[in-house]
Scaffold this active site. Sequence first.
Site, mmCIF file in Angstrom:
data_model
loop_
_atom_site.group_PDB
_atom_site.id
_atom_site.type_symbol
_atom_site.label_atom_id
_atom_site.label_comp_id
_atom_site.label_asym_id
_atom_site.label_seq_id
_atom_site.Cartn_x
_atom_site.Cartn_y
_atom_site.Cartn_z
ATOM 1 N N ASP A 66 0.835 -1.206 0.000
ATOM 2 C CA ASP A 66 0.000 0.000 0.000
ATOM 3 C C ASP A 66 0.870 1.257 0.000
ATOM 4 O O ASP A 66 2.078 1.200 0.312
ATOM 5 C CB ASP A 66 -0.904 -0.033 1.250
ATOM 6 N N ASP A 92 -10.606 2.157 -3.587
ATOM 7 C CA ASP A 92 -11.159 1.807 -2.274
ATOM 8 C C ASP A 92 -12.676 1.779 -2.328
ATOM 9 O O ASP A 92 -13.326 1.315 -1.390
ATOM 10 C CB ASP A 92 -10.711 2.837 -1.226
HETATM 11 C C1 DGJ Z 1 -5.899 1.803 1.844
HETATM 12 C C2 DGJ Z 1 -6.250 0.588 1.027
HETATM 13 O O1 DGJ Z 1 -6.676 0.947 -0.237
HETATM 14 C C3 DGJ Z 1 -7.276 -0.230 1.812
HETATM 15 O O2 DGJ Z 1 -7.706 -1.327 1.038
HETATM 16 C C4 DGJ Z 1 -6.647 -0.671 3.095
HETATM 17 O O3 DGJ Z 1 -5.597 -1.548 2.840
HETATM 18 C C5 DGJ Z 1 -6.173 0.529 3.882
HETATM 19 N N1 DGJ Z 1 -5.336 1.385 3.086
HETATM 20 C C6 DGJ Z 1 -5.416 0.101 5.109
HETATM 21 O O4 DGJ Z 1 -4.890 1.144 5.793
#
Ligand code: DGJ
Length: 747
Positions: free
Chosen positions: A485, A555
């Site tokens: 991430d 997301d």
């Molecule tokens: C952002 C990601 O896109 C989410 O899927 C998740 O992993 C969060 N970060 C976790 O902090």
Amino acid sequence: MNPAAFALWWRAAARWLLACVLMGAAFIAQAQTIRYDAATRVFRIDTDAVSYAFGVNENDQLQTLYWGARLAAGDALPAAHTNEGNVSFDPPESTSLQEYAGWGGSLYVEPDLKLRYANGNRDLVLRYVSHRIDGNRLDVHLRDIRQPLDVTLHYVVDPATGIIGRSALIENHTKQAVTIDSVAAASWNLPAGEDYSLRYLTGRWAGEWQLQTRAITPGNTVLESRRGSTGHENNPWFAIERGGEWAENHGDVWFGALAWSGSWRITVEQGVLHQVRVTGGFNPFDFAWPLAPGESLSTPVFYAGYTSGGIGEASRLLHRFELTQVLPQQPKPRLRPVLYNSWEATNFAVDQAGQEHLAELAASIGVERFVMDDGWFGARNDDHAGLGDWVVNPKKFPHGLKPLIDKVHALGMDFGLWVEPEMVNPDSDLYRAHPDWVLNFTGRPRSEGRNQLVLNLARQDVRDYVLKVLDDLLSHNDIAFLKWDYNRNWSEPGWPQVAPDQQRKVYVAYVRNLYGILAELRKRHPHVEIESCSGGGGRVDLGILGHTDEVWPSDNTDPFDRLSIQDGFSYAYSPAVMMAWVTDSPNWVNNRRTSLDYRFLSSMQGSLGIGANLLHWTPTDFATAKNYVADYKAIRASVQHGRLYRLLSPRDNSPHAVTESVAQDGAQAVLFAFLQASQMKYPYPRVRLQGLDPDARYRWRSLHGEPVAGTLAEASGAYWMHHGIDLALTGDHQAAAIVFDRVGGGQ
Ligand code: DGJ
């Protein structure tokens, strides 16, 4: 044989010999992808469907001659000649389509390379020197007219898709220091025309992959990221169509994508004579790269292709290219396993018992990979602390990760873990120990994003630390997958530890070290797969896809929003790399309620994952999910590696959306159809399939939803493509999935 007969025989034999020689020459010419005609000084690249040509003009400059549908081998392209233009205001340098133009002389179009010498000279005029052809690769050496400032243009051709990759190497062989102010990988030139239009992708967090269309008119359209990474706002992809129709299955389309995950820029320019030029590379904003004598800089690769088969075929060519040429497991990447991810179920509240319970539930529906998301390390109970401290949290996992990983394995799944290695919370042991490791300008504020700062990966010590932490993590735990991430963009991009004139190298040095870490990890742990995530789809490009197996497009997991997000994504990137989770209803993004069927079918258009809180599911939900996961496994080769046809677009508030994925071998086609809201008792539009073998017979079966009563059980590909199928879809947020299996006939 008398002399007359001998003469006749000899003439026939000579003709036959000549024909053989000519045929042989034509065959060799045909078989060669790249050729150079020394008489005309024309370079020609030919694949099955595409020809690309450029020549050396009378000023020894490289000039694009042609890019489009395949020309006949015998069509000898005339030599390149500079455009006369208007000698006062539109000089030949600016109106002739240069392959790679230095900023110098009287160049007014977007330069590919702009630099300054220590003595103040800023003039650069590049001339052809030599070239080398090596199979599907071509290098062309250019040099400045006065200085040994050298540029090598690299071309690499993929014969299967006609996609050409171009990049440049800049070498300072002069005796003085030079600073590069801007450098592109390539410029792609299209013939003059007033009827071009541009497609590109824009977005923001939770709203990525929105397809935009605009006419190309005089002036520039700039697509870019100044944020240090690819960004959600623009994606480094473009498509240009001639005629403005934007049909999915016909029409001239030129398309391209830049393989770079740092700040980038693509400029689409219509020049004074209506020539269209697309220039892409490092973003020159705040960029400077000093080259001491003997030093060099290479650019990322800017890929581009052409098709006469419309934007749908352009996407399919890119998908194929990504699978066979770009992804780390190319040319035959493994099919993506069905995964479960804990994020939406638990947020940061992960612990051994909770994760083990979720793992049991996930395994019961056929999940193949269990991924624990954020919250497992350091003091990470929310997003304020712990980032950077990659030590298992002893309260949450008293015996480390091993018991959970063993449990996951015992349940028949492999184990994946979330990491965000490039970031640090100021409230972390790492930051307390190394406050100088982040991007910053001395004595200036350090702006936080999601309570975190960006580690300066350009620094060798930071790069070594990040590599070691991840290497240790993978060496000591049986981990099959990392979700990598990256949850903010850069601010105050300073690098105070190096000399001021070196500091702006950070934009490139950072990304190169990121790629280097990913490559090294893959080398040391070849079985580990990696997902690129950046708060959703903030780092998706052909550069990161060279090092990662899949990406998280957004997301936003609302299954309705996802239809247009996935539609936009598919213009540039393959469904194989597009992770799509089934999450809870009502969904947190829009508070929208949808059925589990609808959610599954929306996610099954890509690489299926489950991100719901399984603790809230009913036995019926589990039974439904188990069926869909089994169904998905039987169709995923078609969805992930097949040919995607966008039959009805969800864009512009369309009440309908339909995609079709056809297996590479043509044995299966999978239709996904969505209805947002029935109105006025209108029937669902008849769906006509594409890409089937017209002579083969196909029998349909339903995964969910039905065709109208009386639909033929089996018919020819021609029937399904010309007559089509009527679906009995009514109501709000309804969906159907129909599989067509080839049962005979055809080839
Ligand atoms: C952002 C990601 O896109 C989410 O899927 C998740 O992993 C969060 N970060 C976790 O902090």
